[in-house]
Design a protein around this motif. Sequence first.
Motif, short mmCIF file in Angstrom:
data_model
loop_
_atom_site.label_atom_id
_atom_site.label_comp_id
_atom_site.label_asym_id
_atom_site.label_seq_id
_atom_site.Cartn_x
_atom_site.Cartn_y
_atom_site.Cartn_z
N VAL A 1 28.99 46.56 37.70
CA VAL A 1 30.04 45.56 37.93
C VAL A 1 29.57 44.51 38.93
CG1 VAL A 1 31.91 47.14 37.35
CG2 VAL A 1 31.18 46.94 39.75
N LEU A 2 28.65 44.87 39.80
CA LEU A 2 28.17 43.92 40.81
C LEU A 2 27.17 42.92 40.24
CD1 LEU A 2 28.14 43.12 43.84
CD2 LEU A 2 26.27 44.75 44.14
N HIS A 3 26.27 43.39 39.39
CA HIS A 3 25.16 42.55 38.95
C HIS A 3 25.24 42.10 37.49
CE1 HIS A 3 23.28 43.47 42.71
NE2 HIS A 3 23.03 44.73 42.41
N GLU A 4 25.95 42.82 36.63
CA GLU A 4 25.88 42.54 35.20
C GLU A 4 27.16 41.97 34.59
OE1 GLU A 4 23.64 45.52 32.75
OE2 GLU A 4 23.82 46.76 34.57
N GLN A 5 28.30 42.46 35.03
CA GLN A 5 29.52 42.23 34.24
C GLN A 5 30.11 40.83 34.39
OE1 GLN A 5 32.28 45.44 34.38
NE2 GLN A 5 33.57 44.56 32.82
N PHE A 6 29.95 40.19 35.54
CA PHE A 6 30.69 38.94 35.79
C PHE A 6 29.77 37.75 36.11
CE2 PHE A 6 33.67 42.36 36.90
CZ PHE A 6 34.68 42.07 35.98
N THR A 7 28.60 37.76 35.54
CA THR A 7 27.66 36.67 35.84
C THR A 7 28.14 35.32 35.31
OG1 THR A 7 26.44 37.24 33.81
CG2 THR A 7 25.67 38.21 35.88
N ASP A 8 29.12 35.32 34.39
CA ASP A 8 29.59 34.08 33.79
C ASP A 8 30.99 33.68 34.25
OD1 ASP A 8 30.98 36.13 32.62
OD2 ASP A 8 30.76 35.41 30.56
N ASP A 9 31.49 34.27 35.38
CA ASP A 9 32.87 33.98 35.77
C ASP A 9 33.00 32.72 36.63
OD1 ASP A 9 31.84 34.79 38.20
OD2 ASP A 9 33.27 36.41 38.54
N GLY A 10 31.90 32.11 36.99
CA GLY A 10 31.94 30.88 37.78
C GLY A 10 32.16 31.10 39.26
N PHE A 11 32.23 32.37 39.69
CA PHE A 11 32.46 32.68 41.10
C PHE A 11 31.18 33.09 41.83
CE2 PHE A 11 36.98 34.05 39.78
CZ PHE A 11 37.44 32.75 39.89
N GLY A 12 30.07 33.17 41.12
CA GLY A 12 28.83 33.62 41.74
C GLY A 12 27.97 32.45 42.22
N TRP B 1 30.74 36.39 64.98
CA TRP B 1 31.38 37.38 65.86
C TRP B 1 30.65 38.72 65.84
CZ3 TRP B 1 33.94 34.48 68.77
CH2 TRP B 1 34.68 33.40 68.30
N GLY B 2 29.43 38.70 65.35
CA GLY B 2 28.64 39.93 65.33
C GLY B 2 28.66 40.66 64.02
N GLY B 3 29.29 40.08 63.01
CA GLY B 3 29.34 40.71 61.70
C GLY B 3 28.07 40.48 60.90
N GLN B 4 27.99 41.13 59.76
CA GLN B 4 26.81 41.00 58.91
C GLN B 4 27.00 39.97 57.80
OE1 GLN B 4 25.30 44.95 57.74
NE2 GLN B 4 26.54 45.82 59.38
N GLY B 5 28.23 39.52 57.61
CA GLY B 5 28.48 38.43 56.68
C GLY B 5 28.19 38.73 55.23
N LEU B 6 28.27 39.99 54.82
CA LEU B 6 28.05 40.33 53.42
C LEU B 6 29.27 39.96 52.58
CD1 LEU B 6 25.63 41.94 54.63
CD2 LEU B 6 26.00 43.59 52.80
N PRO B 7 29.10 39.78 51.30
CA PRO B 7 30.23 39.38 50.44
C PRO B 7 31.27 40.49 50.30
CG PRO B 7 28.25 39.76 49.13
CD PRO B 7 27.82 39.80 50.55
N GLU B 8 32.51 40.08 50.06
CA GLU B 8 33.58 41.05 49.81
C GLU B 8 33.29 41.86 48.55
OE1 GLU B 8 36.22 42.27 51.24
OE2 GLU B 8 36.04 41.06 53.05
N ALA B 9 32.52 41.29 47.63
CA ALA B 9 32.16 42.02 46.41
C ALA B 9 31.45 43.33 46.74
CB ALA B 9 31.28 41.15 45.51
N VAL B 10 30.64 43.32 47.79
CA VAL B 10 29.97 44.54 48.22
C VAL B 10 30.87 45.35 49.13
CG1 VAL B 10 28.02 45.45 49.55
CG2 VAL B 10 27.67 43.58 47.95
N ALA C 1 34.49 33.49 46.49
CA ALA C 1 34.44 32.09 46.07
C ALA C 1 35.52 31.26 46.77
CB ALA C 1 34.59 31.99 44.56
N GLU C 2 36.69 31.85 46.95
CA GLU C 2 37.78 31.14 47.64
C GLU C 2 37.37 30.77 49.06
OE1 GLU C 2 42.54 31.75 48.62
OE2 GLU C 2 41.23 33.50 48.39
N ALA C 3 36.62 31.64 49.71
CA ALA C 3 36.23 31.41 51.10
C ALA C 3 34.95 30.60 51.25
CB ALA C 3 36.06 32.75 51.81
#
Length: 598
Positions: A14-25, A99-108, A372-374
């Motif tokens: 779901v992370l790498h294959e399923q939504f590559t065409d949704d326009g949010f990546g 603020w000391g975070g790692q800034g990874l995407p919410e997807a992960v 994508a919203e952020a």
Amino acid sequence: MQVYKAPLRDMRFVLHEQFTDDGFGGLAAFAEHTPDLLDAVLEESAKVAEELLLPLNASGDLEGCTYENGVVRTPQGFKQAYRQFAEAGWPALAAPVEWGGQGLPEAVNKLTEEMICAANVSFSLYPGLTHGATTALQGHASDALKQAYMPKMVSGEWSGTMCLTEPHCGTDLGLLRTRADPREDGSYAITGSKIFISAGDHDLTDNIIHLVLARIAGGPAGVKGISLFLVPKFLPKDDGTPGARNGVTVAGIEHKMGLKASATCQINFDGATGWLVGEAHKGLAAMFTMMNTERVSVGVQGLGLAELAYQSAVHYAKERLQGRALSGAKNPDGPADPIIVHPDVRRMLMTIRAYAEGSRALGQWCARALDAEAHAEDPETRLRAGDFVALMTPVVKALFTDLGHEAGQLAIQVYGGHGYIREHGVEQIARDARIAMIYEGTNGIQALDLVGRKLPAHMGRSLRAFFHPVSTFLEDMAGEQDKGLKAMTAGLQQAFGALQLSTATIAQKGLKDPEEAGAAATDYLRLLGLVAMGYCFLKAARIAHRRLAEGSEETDFYRAKIVTAGFFFDRILPQATAAFLAIKSGKRAIMALEIDAF
């Protein structure tokens, strides 16, 4: 027994294959986060869930939290586990780098949340609520408040809560009475009582930061007069360390059906010092920044528990010998066959499996939209992502938690009598899952929010963010030659048509009579969620077909993906027809009985 191994292969799908065409990546903000890096994060998260948190799940439920002389303590092992969790940087995973975070995407982040919830949903609330609180502070707090509180909350050194509910008001926040009196130094004295405060007090962190809804004297009545305040348990000293105890006391903890290792507190604020977050009288909007994040996370709780229920039930069904297969003995050398050979047991296992896979896929689509919203640079993409998130947040919260609870009940049924007793741990899944249908806004409220706010907002613009990709995909699938994919496409087309007709019915009747929309709300949310899952399953099945045609060596994974999709279309998606018929029937049967006749 509770059995859990993180479903990393499906998560990578779901992370790498399923939504590559949704326009949010393809977001520039995450350009440095390669697939290998994200996979490594998931693998390490799986170790934390399986090795650190799962062993504490049953024991934490048995022991529960304790309250004595105003002090709340978590079960044995939780404090040490939280320290390891925080020191390894997990609370900071998706937090801002500044603020000391790692800034990874919410997807992960949402996938790691799923693992934590599956392994120990009670534990998940402590860092989960803190993440929600920092989201609200990031969006609305002053720079001074951010500087003082964000780093320690992001690191997990301090935790956060959300204080809304009062003894006399829950959903109707316009009735709340907690008072905020301004002081000359710019702070406020907060006075009032709150109940049902998850992680409201505990021994895991040095300080607890409460986000509290209260009224400033002279403000407007109702929800328009509510403001949001930051109220720490301990007032920080000049060096940033916890100082004097604030006017915040715990009156007791709730004795609950489930989530016993999560401290749910009754809290009194007696002239406690607090600081305004955002603008006066606009606290509800600020709090909803946190609540919307939390509602998606609560949906993920349902998903995590469904996965735990599935794996535990499969383990038992393969081990438990009972009867013989209807088609002939499958274990002729043993006294009986394992119960997994029986069609009705398969029905239950496949149902839970489809619930988990469907929820994971739809949840990932929503998480990508959150990112994508952020972070999207294109304003049009940000708007479309925001519309999609607004529409799907109540669906994710309500549908996933409904299905998670049902999954727990089905797991008990697979275990039979052994599922009803504590020894095997599946009854805990059902108990833990039940609250997710209630808190962060009951599922009925989510349905009302969907039909009453999200559908009519901006002349139905949010619906287009979902309807357009589904209709485009169905057009693209029209020429599909594979028999199985053609059947699934026809099923989705029929369900999508029912959704479109139901949307028009609600729009027409609801304008004339709001009770018509209210009567249809729960069925409509389920219908929308089923169609969204069907879309995800059809995309997954098409990808799996292509991978097999390309000669992928992962034949077992992709074939199983197609089979699970087929089960969803044959046995679950037909519920869409029932939902449509219920919506079409209107409010009459619901509202006809006089109140005195109940």
